[in-house]
Design a protein around this motif. Structure first.
Motif, short mmCIF file in Angstrom:
data_model
loop_
_atom_site.label_atom_id
_atom_site.label_comp_id
_atom_site.label_asym_id
_atom_site.label_seq_id
_atom_site.Cartn_x
_atom_site.Cartn_y
_atom_site.Cartn_z
N THR A 14 0.32 -6.01 10.95
CA THR A 14 0.53 -5.04 9.86
C THR A 14 0.97 -3.68 10.38
N LEU A 15 0.47 -3.27 11.54
CA LEU A 15 0.78 -1.93 12.04
C LEU A 15 2.17 -1.83 12.64
N LEU B 21 4.59 -0.21 10.49
CA LEU B 21 4.32 1.16 10.08
C LEU B 21 4.58 2.18 11.18
N THR C 5 -2.96 1.31 5.09
CA THR C 5 -2.83 -0.10 5.47
C THR C 5 -4.09 -0.84 5.04
N TRP D 15 0.83 -1.20 0.00
CA TRP D 15 0.00 0.00 0.00
C TRP D 15 0.87 1.26 0.00
#
Length: 299
Positions: free
Chosen positions: A171-172, A175, A164, A159
């Motif tokens: 996933t976070l 980031l 996201t 992305w």
């Protein structure tokens, strides 16, 4: 007429039918039970959602880890808003849009993903309202971490920066530079004019695609029962017709094989006769040559 049922071939067919029918019925009943369980989970989740909206919010730490019993529970968290991300490809009322996700840093250092609301259109940071500054206390419904490719969550990767595809710690963590709870909160009231995101049911519950797959498998297993019974009667009818033809003296397959064998024998006899004829002709030709040679010597 039905003595063929005692042959080894029909013993095998009958044993297969006797075992196949209860097995298919068992598998169909099991799939139907799975479908009914999912329907019950859906009704339970709907009832729980209505009741939890009326209950007092509880601290987040009392509801972790998230499971089927705590999904949708009202929770309250205090902290300061930090990084903000956009979650694209999220529909609300059949309209395409995106979530505005803001990380709420708690006193312990960990962050809680908070979905402050939904906006229509393509994800654009300029459209997303800035989060409130200072210490805030938010109240909303607790949600389980999402899995890419499940329950309407996009399975894409790569992305653009600031976006996201799924809301989860896995996933976070790639980031943001701090720890994130493996859960998220959707506010009861949309922040800054945004629409509130409704509560999602936990994965593998409710009337989702897997539930209707169970229902489809139920129909298939019971259809197999009908197919097995149909084929058994069809084979039985065929054997009975063959037995009746044999009693009436009609040509059977054995007779046809015998006739074919007879034709092959006649063809072989004809070939032998032709060989003998050719051999005889060759012998006569040789005799004529010998006679000619003797006549030349006499002369």
């Amino acid at each position: 007429m039905y003595r063929f049922l005692l042959t080894p071939r029909w013993w095998g067919i009958n044993v297969f039918v006797v075992l196949a029918i209860p097995f298919c019925i068992f598998m169909g009943s099991w799939q139907l039970g799975r479908f009914e369980d999912r329907v019950q989970d859906h009704e339970t989740a709907s009832t729980q959602h209505e009741s939890t909206r009326r209950e007092a919010a509880r601290p987040l730490t009392e509801l972790l880890p998230v499971d089927k019993a705590t999904v949708g529970e009202q929770t309250t968290v205090t902290g300061r808003y930090d990084d903000q991300l956009l979650v694209p490809e999220r529909k609300l009322d059949d309209r395409e849009g995106f979530y505005v996700l803001t990380l709420l840093r708690t006193d312990g250092g960990e962050a809680v993903p908070v979905v402050r609301g939904w906006l229509p259109g393509e994800p654009d940071p300029a459209k997303a309202p800035a989060p409130p500054t200072g210490e805030v206390t938010v109240t909303g419904a607790l949600q389980a971490a999402e899995s890419p490719g499940a329950n309407g969550v996009s399975g894409r990767s790569g992305w653009p920066a600031g976006q996201t595809g799924a809301i989860s710690a896995a996933t976070l963590l790639n980031l943001v530079p701090y720890d994130v709870y493996d859960a998220w909160v959707t506010l009861n009231e949309g922040d800054s004019g945004m629409r509130a995101v409704p509560v999602s049911e936990p994965q593998n519950t409710g009337l989702d695609l897997k539930a209707f797959q169970n229902l489809g498998y139920t129909g298939e297993w019971f259809a197999f029962v009908g197919f097995v019974v149909f084929m058994w009667f069809r084979l039985l009818r065929r054997e009975v017709e063959l037995a009746r033809d044999a009693e009436l003296g009609l040509v059977t397959r054995d007779d046809e094989n015998a006739a074919d064998a007879g034709d092959a024998g006649d063809a072989g006899d004809a070939a032998d006769a032709e060989d003998e004829k050719n051999a005889g002709a060759a012998g006569d030709a040789g005799d004529e040559e010998n006679k000619g040679a003797r006549a030349g010597l006499v002369s």
